[in-house]
Design a protein around this motif. Structure first.
Motif, PDB file in Angstrom:
ATOM      1  N   LEU A 196       1.011  67.038  -6.347  1.00 11.22           N
ATOM      2  CA  LEU A 196       2.044  66.188  -5.770  1.00 11.22           C
ATOM      3  C   LEU A 196       3.454  66.718  -5.992  1.00 11.22           C
ATOM      4  O   LEU A 196       4.293  66.668  -5.088  1.00 11.22           O
ATOM      5  N   ASP A 197       3.760  67.210  -7.176  1.00 12.34           N
ATOM      6  CA  ASP A 197       5.147  67.557  -7.483  1.00 12.34           C
ATOM      7  C   ASP A 197       5.626  68.805  -6.762  1.00 12.34           C
ATOM      8  O   ASP A 197       6.832  69.075  -6.735  1.00 12.34           O
ATOM      9  N   ARG A 198       4.738  69.584  -6.192  1.00  8.13           N
ATOM     10  CA  ARG A 198       5.172  70.730  -5.401  1.00  8.13           C
ATOM     11  C   ARG A 198       5.875  70.280  -4.124  1.00  8.13           C
ATOM     12  O   ARG A 198       6.733  70.991  -3.596  1.00  8.13           O
ATOM     13  N   VAL A 199       5.499  69.118  -3.629  1.00  6.90           N
ATOM     14  CA  VAL A 199       6.053  68.656  -2.360  1.00  6.90           C
ATOM     15  C   VAL A 199       7.533  68.290  -2.499  1.00  6.90           C
ATOM     16  O   VAL A 199       8.365  68.787  -1.732  1.00  6.90           O
ATOM     17  N   PRO A 200       7.927  67.414  -3.445  1.00  6.11           N
ATOM     18  CA  PRO A 200       9.368  67.140  -3.585  1.00  6.11           C
ATOM     19  C   PRO A 200      10.191  68.392  -3.876  1.00  6.11           C
ATOM     20  O   PRO A 200      11.330  68.512  -3.398  1.00  6.11           O
ATOM     21  N   ALA A 201       9.630  69.340  -4.639  1.00  9.36           N
ATOM     22  CA  ALA A 201      10.360  70.584  -4.893  1.00  9.36           C
ATOM     23  C   ALA A 201      10.589  71.347  -3.598  1.00  9.36           C
ATOM     24  O   ALA A 201      11.678  71.892  -3.363  1.00  9.36           O
ATOM     25  N   ARG A 202       9.565  71.395  -2.726  1.00  6.62           N
ATOM     26  CA  ARG A 202       9.723  72.076  -1.441  1.00  6.62           C
ATOM     27  C   ARG A 202      10.736  71.350  -0.568  1.00  6.62           C
ATOM     28  O   ARG A 202      11.530  71.981   0.147  1.00  6.62           O
ATOM     29  N   VAL A 203      10.739  70.014  -0.607  1.00 10.03           N
ATOM     30  CA  VAL A 203      11.715  69.238   0.165  1.00 10.03           C
ATOM     31  C   VAL A 203      13.131  69.521  -0.339  1.00 10.03           C
ATOM     32  O   VAL A 203      14.067  69.676   0.455  1.00 10.03           O
ATOM     33  N   ARG A 204      13.300  69.604  -1.658  1.00  7.87           N
ATOM     34  CA  ARG A 204      14.632  69.912  -2.197  1.00  7.87           C
ATOM     35  C   ARG A 204      15.090  71.298  -1.761  1.00  7.87           C
ATOM     36  O   ARG A 204      16.266  71.497  -1.423  1.00  7.87           O
ATOM     37  N   ASN A 205      14.187  72.269  -1.790  1.00  2.00           N
ATOM     38  CA  ASN A 205      14.535  73.608  -1.288  1.00  2.00           C
ATOM     39  C   ASN A 205      15.045  73.527   0.147  1.00  2.00           C
ATOM     40  O   ASN A 205      16.076  74.096   0.508  1.00  2.00           O
ATOM     41  N   PHE A 206      14.282  72.819   0.974  1.00  2.00           N
ATOM     42  CA  PHE A 206      14.599  72.702   2.393  1.00  2.00           C
ATOM     43  C   PHE A 206      15.956  72.036   2.600  1.00  2.00           C
ATOM     44  O   PHE A 206      16.804  72.514   3.361  1.00  2.00           O
ATOM     45  N   LYS A 207      16.178  70.921   1.909  1.00  2.00           N
ATOM     46  CA  LYS A 207      17.427  70.191   2.085  1.00  2.00           C
ATOM     47  C   LYS A 207      18.623  70.989   1.568  1.00  2.00           C
ATOM     48  O   LYS A 207      19.708  70.955   2.167  1.00  2.00           O
ATOM     49  N   SER A 246      18.608  64.954   7.614  1.00  2.00           N
ATOM     50  CA  SER A 246      18.146  63.558   7.559  1.00  2.00           C
ATOM     51  C   SER A 246      16.639  63.461   7.326  1.00  2.00           C
ATOM     52  O   SER A 246      16.082  62.361   7.310  1.00  2.00           O
ATOM     53  N   PHE A 247      15.988  64.600   7.154  1.00  2.00           N
ATOM     54  CA  PHE A 247      14.536  64.635   6.971  1.00  2.00           C
ATOM     55  C   PHE A 247      14.125  63.873   5.710  1.00  2.00           C
ATOM     56  O   PHE A 247      14.683  64.075   4.632  1.00  2.00           O
ATOM     57  N   GLU A 248      13.164  62.996   5.857  1.00  2.00           N
ATOM     58  CA  GLU A 248      12.524  62.324   4.728  1.00  2.00           C
ATOM     59  C   GLU A 248      11.027  62.531   4.857  1.00  2.00           C
ATOM     60  O   GLU A 248      10.448  62.243   5.896  1.00  2.00           O
ATOM     61  N   PHE A 249      10.427  63.054   3.832  1.00  2.00           N
ATOM     62  CA  PHE A 249       8.995  63.317   3.859  1.00  2.00           C
ATOM     63  C   PHE A 249       8.248  62.021   4.122  1.00  2.00           C
ATOM     64  O   PHE A 249       8.521  60.997   3.488  1.00  2.00           O
ATOM     65  N   GLU A 250       7.325  62.053   5.074  1.00  2.00           N
ATOM     66  CA  GLU A 250       6.584  60.861   5.471  1.00  2.00           C
ATOM     67  C   GLU A 250       5.327  60.731   4.615  1.00  2.00           C
ATOM     68  O   GLU A 250       4.314  61.380   4.880  1.00  2.00           O
ATOM     69  N   TRP A 251       5.419  59.911   3.579  1.00  2.00           N
ATOM     70  CA  TRP A 251       4.271  59.714   2.693  1.00  2.00           C
ATOM     71  C   TRP A 251       3.289  58.673   3.238  1.00  2.00           C
ATOM     72  O   TRP A 251       2.144  58.594   2.793  1.00  2.00           O
ATOM     73  N   GLY A 252       3.730  57.864   4.210  1.00  2.00           N
ATOM     74  CA  GLY A 252       2.919  56.733   4.647  1.00  2.00           C
ATOM     75  C   GLY A 252       1.597  57.119   5.266  1.00  2.00           C
ATOM     76  O   GLY A 252       0.552  56.513   4.978  1.00  2.00           O
TER      77      GLY A 252
END
Length: 561
Positions: free
Chosen positions: A393-404, A286-292
């Protein structure tokens, strides 16, 4: 003579016109920023209560009704309102200082603390230290601390207050330099030393879980894994980019440890154990990266680059290096340069959540592409500031996809073990798993189809086809480290490159030496260990002294020697 004067006047006028043109060109090239239109400006305000769950805000009431932009003061005021007995950080940092000249200086801790038993020689050396009273005391105290709801560390440009008090108690000089107002530190300058502590402590607690399982105590294994998961969650109490990365790093150690336990001791766990472990991985899913809060940090930096009238000030930057007072004006009253910088940052980050989803929507525009397009409205000077302030910036969503994706595969593996507990054998396919045992759709991020699942050597094997979209039957895609001084290389699994389908052939053609194989997710492939060294550098104390590194964001403390 008259003609000469006329010629001189004409030349002077031409020079003046040329200088004016050059001045205009310089202004529009280096200083001018295109103002926002009404629609862009209307969407620029942020509901910070949604970002902080209403606990704190970048706007702080100094006590007389005046609202100032001071995120650290607001955050610390919230922290001060939490009773001390609900905070884990005082216990964690006191535990560290009680052992910082002993356990945390041990060569086995420095060299082997991330080791699992599938590297027997390294594990034997690490286990000797695990069995000491010091290790047991540390991990017991940490486990007790993780029953508390909050981490409780405060935001300071200098040393965090609980740690500062302990430094004074132990007779250390606090040498951290404060460059701005200690009561109003910029978010760029705050120290996050607890992140390094959480990461190293999470590794210790996971090691205690391994030890307990080897001793035949699955209840304790699960209990300490739950504590490590709580430590990871503490990292998100102040959720900026580095905090989120530390959270994922701790969780990855947890996933490696659970994987080891399932493979090395497949018969140790009953349904209750497996369900408790699944609850941890479900929380990861359920993790969502907190950009706020990352956005708040950028707002903070921009405001500290403006003068009291809200205008972008090169003098302010040169004088304070983002450490000066923040402009307190509402967004609508900031200058066009500040507004445009905030807008460019905001629209770039807005794509982050969608890019981090599984399956991967490869048709979405990348964040850095949006950034490059939108920054054309900025001057060269402000573009330079963006280079300083905005990460890749784009490294972060890629890392999140790996994690998920890794978490999704582990949930599938746990469902297979639960199926075996219920039916006496592992399922031969995903479709055989009872619906109540697998509450998620185990999708391959690259294809949108189910992950590949089979039984190999009596245990589940789960994998994604990876970035080339070719099913290699679960063959691990190995990469290799650079040669060491003896010319030896170590093998390790490589993460996918996240190539778009249309670009796969081009990438493979331009990189014929690229490793081939699948992205094996369970069991997590075991990399070759580093060779055991006879000599240690006792001054290399990154793990216990919190020296800064890219992933942990930890801050230095005095040399314990």
């Amino acid at each position: 003579m008259k003609k000469v004067m006329i010629v001189l006047v004409v030349i002077a006028v031409m020079i003046a016109m040329l200088l004016a043109a050059l001045g205009g060109w310089a202004y529009f090239t280096f200083l001018h920023t295109e103002p926002l239109n009404d629609s862009e400006l209307a969407g620029l305000s942020v509901d910070w209560n949604e970002v902080t769950d209403g606990n704190w805000s970048p706007w702080w009431d100094r006590g007389d009704g005046t609202m100032l932009w001071n995120p650290s003061a607001s955050y610390n005021e919230w922290m001060m309102s939490i009773p001390e007995e609900e905070k884990a950080w005082p216990i964690l940092i006191e535990t560290y200082y009680d052992h910082h000249l002993g356990f945390y200086k041990e060569p086995a801790y420095l060299e082997y603390s991330g080791t699992l038993p599938h590297h027997p020689e390294r594990w034997a050396l690490w286990r000797e230290l695990i069995e000491t009273d010091a290790f047991m005391e540390i991990t017991d105290r940490v486990q007790g601390a993780t029953t508390r709801e909050y981490l409780g560390a405060e935001l300071r440009e200098g040393t965090e207050r609980f740690e500062h008090a302990l430094m004074m108690e132990f007779g250390y000089e606090d040498t951290v330099t404060i460059t701005g107002n200690p009561n109003d530190p910029s978010m760029m300058n705050i120290q996050l030393g607890w992140l390094g502590r959480l990461r190293s402590t999470g590794t210790l607690v996971s090691a205690r879980a391994v030890y307990e399982l080897e001793e035949g105590n699955p209840d304790e294994f699960v209990r300490f894994i739950e504590s490590a998961h709580t430590l990871a969650g503490y990292a998100r109490e102040f959720p900026i980019l580095i905090s989120e990365l530390v959270y994922m790093a701790i969780e990855y150690v947890i996933n490696q440890t659970i994987t080891w336990g399932l493979v090395a001791h497949p018969d140790a766990f009953d349904a209750t154990h497996l369900e408790r472990l699944d609850a941890i991985i479900a929380d990861q899913g359920s993790f969502e990266f907190e950009w706020g809060v990352e956005q708040m940090m950028f707002h903070d930096s921009v405001r500290r680059m403006c003068d009291a009238e809200g205008e972008f000030s090169t003098r302010q930057i040169a004088t304070y290096e983002f450490s000066g007072p923040a402009c307190p004006l509402p967004i609508e009253e900031l200058g066009s340069t500040a507004q445009r910088m905030l807008y460019v940052h905001q629209v770039s980050l807005a794509q982050g959540d969608a890019l981090g989803e599984i399956p991967w929507d490869e048709d979405l525009e990348e964040m850095e592409s949006i950034l490059e397009r939108e920054r054309n409205a900025l001057s060269k000077i402000t573009n330079t500031m963006l280079e300083v302030l905005i990460p890749a910036l784009d490294r972060v969503p890629a890392r999140v996809r790996n994690f998920k994706q890794e978490s999704l595969a582990l949930r599938l593996a746990l469902a297979a073990y639960l199926h075996r507990d219920r039916h006496g054998a592992f399922p031969e396919s995903i479709d055989e798993i009872d619906d109540d045992l697998l509450s998620v759709d185990p999708i391959d991020a690259f294809t949108g189809e189910p992950l590949k699942y089979t039984i190999r050597d009596g245990l589940p094997l789960i994998y994604s086809v990876g970035d080339n979209r070719v099913d290699n039957g679960g063959m691990i895609r190995w990469g290799y480290t650079d040669p060491d001084v003896n010319g030896n290389q170590r093998r390790r699994q490589t993460w996918p490159e996240w190539w778009r389908s249309e670009d796969v052939d081009r990438h493979l053609a331009s990189n014929p030496g690229s490793p081939h194989g699948d992205w094996v997710l369970f069991p997590i492939p075991v990399a070759d260990p580093k060779p055991i060294e006879d000599d240690y550098d006792p001054d290399w104390d990154l793990k216990q002294d919190g020296m800064y590194n890219e992933e942990s964001g930890a801050a230095s403390i005095p040399d314990d020697g």
